[in-house]
Design a protein around this motif. Structure first.
Motif, short mmCIF file in Angstrom:
data_model
loop_
_atom_site.label_atom_id
_atom_site.label_comp_id
_atom_site.label_asym_id
_atom_site.label_seq_id
_atom_site.Cartn_x
_atom_site.Cartn_y
_atom_site.Cartn_z
N MET A 172 -10.09 15.24 -2.59
CA MET A 172 -9.38 14.56 -1.52
C MET A 172 -9.15 13.08 -1.87
SD MET A 172 -10.44 14.11 2.49
CE MET A 172 -11.99 13.37 2.03
N GLU A 173 -10.18 12.43 -2.36
CA GLU A 173 -10.06 11.02 -2.73
C GLU A 173 -9.10 10.82 -3.89
OE1 GLU A 173 -11.23 8.16 -1.39
OE2 GLU A 173 -11.89 9.38 0.28
N MET A 174 -9.16 11.70 -4.88
CA MET A 174 -8.27 11.61 -6.02
C MET A 174 -6.81 11.78 -5.59
SD MET A 174 -8.75 13.45 -9.73
CE MET A 174 -9.15 15.00 -8.98
N LEU A 200 -5.54 11.15 -2.52
CA LEU A 200 -5.13 9.97 -1.76
C LEU A 200 -4.91 8.76 -2.67
CD1 LEU A 200 -7.45 10.31 1.35
CD2 LEU A 200 -4.96 10.63 1.28
N PHE A 201 -5.82 8.53 -3.59
CA PHE A 201 -5.73 7.40 -4.51
C PHE A 201 -4.45 7.49 -5.35
CE2 PHE A 201 -6.78 5.35 -8.60
CZ PHE A 201 -7.08 4.08 -8.14
N THR A 202 -4.19 8.67 -5.90
CA THR A 202 -2.98 8.87 -6.71
C THR A 202 -1.72 8.73 -5.85
OG1 THR A 202 -4.20 10.35 -8.17
CG2 THR A 202 -1.81 10.46 -8.28
N ALA A 203 -1.73 9.30 -4.65
CA ALA A 203 -0.57 9.21 -3.77
C ALA A 203 -0.25 7.75 -3.41
CB ALA A 203 -0.81 10.02 -2.50
N TYR A 204 -1.29 6.96 -3.11
CA TYR A 204 -1.06 5.55 -2.79
C TYR A 204 -0.51 4.79 -3.99
CZ TYR A 204 -3.47 5.96 1.70
OH TYR A 204 -3.83 6.30 2.98
N LEU A 205 -1.05 5.05 -5.17
CA LEU A 205 -0.55 4.38 -6.38
C LEU A 205 0.91 4.73 -6.64
CD1 LEU A 205 -3.52 4.66 -8.89
CD2 LEU A 205 -2.60 2.58 -7.87
N LEU A 206 1.25 6.01 -6.52
CA LEU A 206 2.64 6.42 -6.78
C LEU A 206 3.58 5.96 -5.68
CD1 LEU A 206 2.02 9.99 -8.22
CD2 LEU A 206 2.62 7.90 -9.46
#
Length: 119
Positions: free
Chosen positions: A70-72, A74-80
């Motif tokens: 879940m964290e991975m 969210l983190f990737t989605a925010y970066l992209l």
């Protein structure tokens, strides 16, 4: 009780290190395993999610798998969402995705520019 894996006798107290690289690059399981194709992990994308074992398995399965996924995500989605990732220069080739084998597979170093997206 005698323990066997694929017909091979495993003595008590033997340390077994699974070959995750081999499992994730098996031509019988994965369609074109050496190509970067993230869509393979979507439903009908040509992969087998049962064969995907990035968090280990059995008694040593990572307890934080659900939270980590879940964290991975969210983190990737925010970066992209917020950045466009570009090569450092047009002359420099894109990164080699084969990686460097060690205890875990490591990415080879490369340089990229994180350019903020316009809001």
């Amino acid at each position: 009780m005698e323990k066997r894996i694929a017909g091979h006798f495993i003595p008590k107290n033997t340390i077994i290190i699974p070959n995750l690289y081999g499992a994730h690059h098996d031509l019988e399981v994965w369609d074109d395993p050496y190509s970067f194709k993230p869509e393979r992990f979507l439903e009908g994308g040509g992969g087998s999610l049962r064969a995907l074992i990035p968090f280990g398995g059995g008694a040593r399965l990572c307890l934080g798998e659900a939270v980590a996924k879940m964290e991975m995500f969210l983190f990737t989605a925010y970066l992209l969402r917020d950045f466009q990732f570009l090569p450092a220069s047009k002359e420099e080739p894109l990164p080699d995705l084969r990686g460097v084998a060690s205890v875990v597979l490591k990415v080879k170093p490369y340089t990229a520019i994180a350019h903020p997206r316009e809001q």
